[in-house]
Design a protein around this motif. Sequence first.
Motif, short mmCIF file in Angstrom:
data_model
loop_
_atom_site.label_atom_id
_atom_site.label_comp_id
_atom_site.label_asym_id
_atom_site.label_seq_id
_atom_site.Cartn_x
_atom_site.Cartn_y
_atom_site.Cartn_z
N ASP A 18 7.43 -0.69 3.19
CA ASP A 18 7.96 -1.48 4.30
C ASP A 18 7.06 -1.28 5.51
O ASP A 18 6.92 -0.15 5.99
N GLU A 19 6.46 -2.36 5.97
CA GLU A 19 5.56 -2.32 7.12
C GLU A 19 4.47 -1.26 6.96
O GLU A 19 4.18 -0.50 7.87
N GLY A 20 3.92 -1.18 5.76
CA GLY A 20 2.82 -0.26 5.48
C GLY A 20 3.23 1.18 5.21
O GLY A 20 2.38 2.03 4.96
N LYS A 21 4.52 1.47 5.25
CA LYS A 21 5.00 2.82 4.99
C LYS A 21 5.66 2.88 3.62
O LYS A 21 6.39 1.98 3.24
N ILE A 22 5.40 3.96 2.90
CA ILE A 22 6.01 4.17 1.59
C ILE A 22 7.32 4.92 1.78
O ILE A 22 7.35 5.98 2.40
N LEU A 23 8.38 4.34 1.23
CA LEU A 23 9.72 4.91 1.38
C LEU A 23 10.36 5.18 0.03
O LEU A 23 10.05 4.50 -0.95
N ASN A 24 11.25 6.14 -0.02
CA ASN A 24 12.15 6.35 -1.16
C ASN A 24 11.44 6.44 -2.51
O ASN A 24 11.69 5.67 -3.42
N ILE A 25 10.57 7.40 -2.66
CA ILE A 25 9.90 7.59 -3.94
C ILE A 25 10.86 8.28 -4.90
O ILE A 25 11.42 9.33 -4.59
N GLY A 56 16.54 -7.99 -0.99
CA GLY A 56 15.76 -8.01 0.24
C GLY A 56 14.27 -7.81 0.07
O GLY A 56 13.57 -7.56 1.04
N PHE A 57 13.74 -7.95 -1.13
CA PHE A 57 12.33 -7.71 -1.37
C PHE A 57 11.52 -9.00 -1.25
O PHE A 57 11.93 -10.05 -1.72
#
Length: 80
Positions: A18-25, A56-57
């Motif tokens: 999301d917005e270039g950030k990796i979340l929830n691996i 929402g993807f």
Amino acid sequence: MILAIDVGNTNIVLGCIDEGKILNIVRIQTNDKCSAVEYAIKLKDILDLYNIPHRGFEGAILSSVVPQLTNALQEAVKLL
């Protein structure tokens, strides 16, 4: 947000970008016996766990070294 899926021989690694950030691996066990519906249920449960709306993807990225799972996971993502 983009759903990123990396399929390895032992684990499938899921993440959200999301917005270039990796979340929830998250890692789940690779199982070539699972169907597209079973993987869709797993994906939906993981997204629900992290309160991420599964509709929402903007898109998805799939990388796989397990060719027999590629189609099942593509279909699973479409079912979300």
